[in-house]
Write a protein that holds these residues in place. Structure first.
Motif, PDB file in Angstrom:
ATOM      1  N   THR A  60     -92.869  33.268  51.062  1.00  0.00           N
ATOM      2  CA  THR A  60     -93.498  32.777  49.834  1.00  0.00           C
ATOM      3  C   THR A  60     -93.784  31.285  49.969  1.00  0.00           C
ATOM      4  OG1 THR A  60     -91.403  32.197  48.791  1.00  0.00           O
ATOM      5  CG2 THR A  60     -92.215  34.474  48.450  1.00  0.00           C
ATOM      6  N   ALA A 108     -92.822  28.967  48.036  1.00  0.00           N
ATOM      7  CA  ALA A 108     -91.594  28.220  47.733  1.00  0.00           C
ATOM      8  C   ALA A 108     -90.719  28.064  48.972  1.00  0.00           C
ATOM      9  CB  ALA A 108     -90.820  28.910  46.607  1.00  0.00           C
ATOM     10  N   ARG A 116     -92.473  25.604  51.391  1.00  0.00           N
ATOM     11  CA  ARG A 116     -92.324  24.219  50.900  1.00  0.00           C
ATOM     12  C   ARG A 116     -90.910  23.698  51.138  1.00  0.00           C
ATOM     13  NH1 ARG A 116     -94.761  26.011  45.622  1.00  0.00           N
ATOM     14  NH2 ARG A 116     -96.927  26.325  46.223  1.00  0.00           N
ATOM     15  N   GLU A 117     -89.909  24.541  50.903  1.00  0.00           N
ATOM     16  CA  GLU A 117     -88.525  24.140  51.151  1.00  0.00           C
ATOM     17  C   GLU A 117     -88.336  23.792  52.625  1.00  0.00           C
ATOM     18  OE1 GLU A 117     -83.992  25.982  51.011  1.00  0.00           O
ATOM     19  OE2 GLU A 117     -85.579  27.018  49.915  1.00  0.00           O
TER      20      GLU A 117
END
Length: 168
Positions: free
Chosen positions: A157, A159, A162-163
């Motif tokens: 995903t 998210a 990005r993490e």
């Protein structure tokens, strides 16, 4: 959602053949020649963070874990004459690949290296630019920080991608 049929078996190589649209810039990555002692025919890939670091012109990040996934491998790759690092995290679907290359100096604007392709912006701490491509199959994020171009890609995903990017 309900699955009514599942089949197992070999997948034809043709399923993975991709023909990019006309005008697409394709960058070939390969293991640098002469990465080990001996002739080109018996050259072994350069793997391991320390061995890769000795052959790059920049500080390779490749932390021990990203986005909760343990680093699997760090491998020396080349893009043209530039040596870089490819680190993998996790296993199989849901894993991540992180490509680190020395930043290329764009002569007439930052969008030039992607053939004018403009991706949606994403904020990555300390990055001079960040772009994200989200698809149903996964996410790709690329950004530049400290003289290094990073590409984070995986069947994850946005998210999670990005993490991982923030952790570099």
């Amino acid at each position: 959602l309900k699955a009514t049929e599942v089949s197992y078996g070999a997948v034809a190589d043709s399923v993975f053949e991709v023909t990019p649209p006309p005008g697409t810039k394709v960058v070939e990555l390969s293991s640098p020649a002469g990465g080990a002692e001996g002739g080109e025919g018996d050259a072994q890939p350069v793997t391991g963070l320390e061995a890769v670091q000795r052959q790059t012109s920049f500080q390779v990040s490749a932390p021990p874990s990203l986005a909760g996934m343990v680093r699997d491998e760090v491998r020396l790759v080349s893009s043209g004459s530039e040596a870089g690092a490819l680190a993998t995290y996790g296993q199989g679907l849901g894993g991540l690949a992180v490509l680190e290359l020395p930043a290329k100096q764009a002569a007439s604007g930052e969008g030039d290296e992607a053939g004018g392709l403009q991706l949606p912006s994403v904020a990555i701490d300390g990055a001079t630019r960040g772009e994200e491509l989200e698809t149903p199959l996964g996410t790709l994020i690329r950004f530049r920080r400290g003289g290094v171009d990073y590409t984070v890609a995986g069947s994850v995903t946005p998210a999670v991608a990005r993490e991982a990017a923030q952790g570099l």
